[in-house]
Write a protein that holds these residues in place. Structure first.
Motif, PDB file in Angstrom:
ATOM      1  N   ASP A  68     -34.344  47.410 -22.866  1.00 58.30           N
ATOM      2  CA  ASP A  68     -34.579  46.429 -21.797  1.00 58.30           C
ATOM      3  C   ASP A  68     -34.247  45.029 -22.299  1.00 58.30           C
ATOM      4  O   ASP A  68     -35.018  44.430 -23.039  1.00 58.30           O
ATOM      5  CB  ASP A  68     -36.033  46.508 -21.321  1.00 58.30           C
ATOM      6  CG  ASP A  68     -36.265  45.658 -20.069  1.00 58.30           C
ATOM      7  OD1 ASP A  68     -35.319  45.009 -19.597  1.00 58.30           O
ATOM      8  OD2 ASP A  68     -37.412  45.646 -19.570  1.00 58.30           O
ATOM      9  N   GLU A  69     -33.088  44.524 -21.905  1.00 56.89           N
ATOM     10  CA  GLU A  69     -32.610  43.196 -22.335  1.00 56.89           C
ATOM     11  C   GLU A  69     -32.622  43.094 -23.860  1.00 56.89           C
ATOM     12  O   GLU A  69     -32.991  42.056 -24.423  1.00 56.89           O
ATOM     13  CB  GLU A  69     -33.471  42.074 -21.730  1.00 56.89           C
ATOM     14  CG  GLU A  69     -33.606  42.118 -20.218  1.00 56.89           C
ATOM     15  CD  GLU A  69     -32.477  41.425 -19.459  1.00 56.89           C
ATOM     16  OE1 GLU A  69     -31.440  41.090 -20.090  1.00 56.89           O
ATOM     17  OE2 GLU A  69     -32.616  41.239 -18.244  1.00 56.89           O
ATOM     18  N   SER A  75     -37.264  45.537 -15.170  1.00 56.80           N
ATOM     19  CA  SER A  75     -38.338  45.883 -16.111  1.00 56.80           C
ATOM     20  C   SER A  75     -39.438  46.674 -15.421  1.00 56.80           C
ATOM     21  O   SER A  75     -40.046  47.564 -16.023  1.00 56.80           O
ATOM     22  CB  SER A  75     -38.938  44.616 -16.734  1.00 56.80           C
ATOM     23  OG  SER A  75     -37.965  43.984 -17.538  1.00 56.80           O
TER      24      SER A  75
HETATM   25 MG    MG Z   1     -36.901  42.233 -17.184  1.00 56.33          MG
END
Ligand code: MG
Ligand code: ADP
Length: 341
Positions: A186-187, A62
């Protein structure tokens, strides 16, 4: 083929859409040690390509995304998007560049403003980046809702009225409404149950393929990338340790960390069971403000030899494409004496 761009500063033909070089992202806070969450990451995404960035929680994925999007100004390196370096851009230029790079975040319960209707959420990028009138925006919203498998009646409801999977569909609709050239997820499916994970993954995959959008797909779960990614980059403690085309990475992982991640992810896959010794990842990810000497993985690596505790291996090319940073793997440019396999 000419190597000189027609327009000065314009990208070369075949150049990556996103070209990240030597990216470094740090967190500094008073009285505490600087955390170098990302150290020297090189990553390229070609137009229309899907690249997965994988690594366990805390490895800096991240932070890399924040550095790429300029949500945090990187402590070092370059982030070229379509040939232009985002790290040197001012606010206004950045705003324009961001139109073409949209994000989908992990948490479907906090990434959507609870006070906005679905229509307002999806139309927001249109408000910011286009001068479309109300009627056209509404038409775009309806089109996007249908594209992500929701219905036009959903437009005037609020996020809390939807399930996690539906909220991620809304987030995808918002991310794609401007037809960006790159989506960074992101995820994006990590918070969902397995069946919604598969549905949202398939949706994202088919939409980006249909619209020709490139994707940087970030996840801690290697198992989910096999179907979606063209290429996989593996990150450990702020560094890339391996990068290979997806099939090669799954059939012939080179870095001991990738091998460990794979054996954790694919225990249910009988083909993998037969061909590979199980490898368990022992211990914890080291503190990035106090990384180990030598290779970042040396403290947990079952194969580490003396040099691994002293010298960080460079990310070097493999014979069949791909790159790996490991003293124990024979790379194209490695000194023959170091190649022990
Ligand atoms: Mg992350
Ligand atoms: P990942 O996304 O791979 O789980 P992160 O990028 O979130 O990893 O975190 C990488 C490292 O940076 C972790 O050690 C985390 O604790 C640290 N970190 C993340 N955000 C901050 C912050 N705002 N301030 C200080 N440290 C942070």
């Amino acid at each position: 083929m000419s190597t000189t761009p027609a327009v000065p500063g314009a990208p070369l033909p075949g150049a990556p859409l996103l070209d990240v070089r030597d990216l470094r992202v740090e967190y500094r806070s008073r009285g505490r040690r600087t955390v170098a969450a990302v150290r020297s990451v090189d990553l390229q995404v070609a137009p229309g390509e899907v690249v997965a960035l994988v690594g366990e929680s805390g490895s800096g994925k991240s932070s890399a995304v924040r550095g790429i999007m300029q949500l945090i100004r990187p402590a070092g390196g370059e982030v070229r998007f379509d040939g232009q370096d985002l790290t040197t851009m001012g606010r206004k230029e950045l705003r324009r560049a961001r139109r073409d790079m949209q994000m989908v975040f992990q948490d479907p319960f906090s990434s959507l403003d609870p006070a906005m209707t679905v229509a307002e959420i999806i139309a927001e990028p249109l408000m910011v980046h286009t001068d479309q009138d109300r009627k056209h925006r509404r038409a775009s919203v309806v089109e996007m809702l249908e594209l992500v498998g929701l219905r036009r009646e959903h437009a005037d409801r609020y996020p809390h009225e939807f399930s996690g999977g539906q909220r991620q569909r809304i987030a995808i609709a918002r991310a794609l409404v401007l037809r960006p050239r790159l989506v960074i997820a992101d995820e994006a499916v990590s918070a969902l149950d397995v069946s919604s994970q598969n549905q949202v993954l398939q949706l994202l995959q088919s939409l980006i393929a249909e619209l020709g959008i490139a994707c940087l797909f970030i996840t801690h779960d290697l198992a989910v990338v096999r179907s979606i990614a063209d290429r996989v980059a593996v990150m450990y403690l702020g560094r890339l340790v391996e990068q290979q085309p997806t099939e090669e990475l799954f059939s012939s992982p080179q870095h001991p960390y990738t091998q460990a991640l794979l054996s954790a992810a694919l225990v249910a896959d009988p083909r993998v069971q037969r061909t590979r010794r199980r490898m368990r990842l022992e211990g914890e990810l080291p503190d990035p403000s106090n990384p180990p000497a030598g290779c970042v993985f040396s403290t947990r690596c079952p194969a580490a030899i003396d040099v691994c505790h002293v010298e960080m291996p460079e990310l070097l090319p493999l014979a069949d494409g791909g790159r790996v940073a490991c003293h124990l793997v024979e790379t194209v440019a490695a000194a023959p004496g170091l190649a022990v396999r």
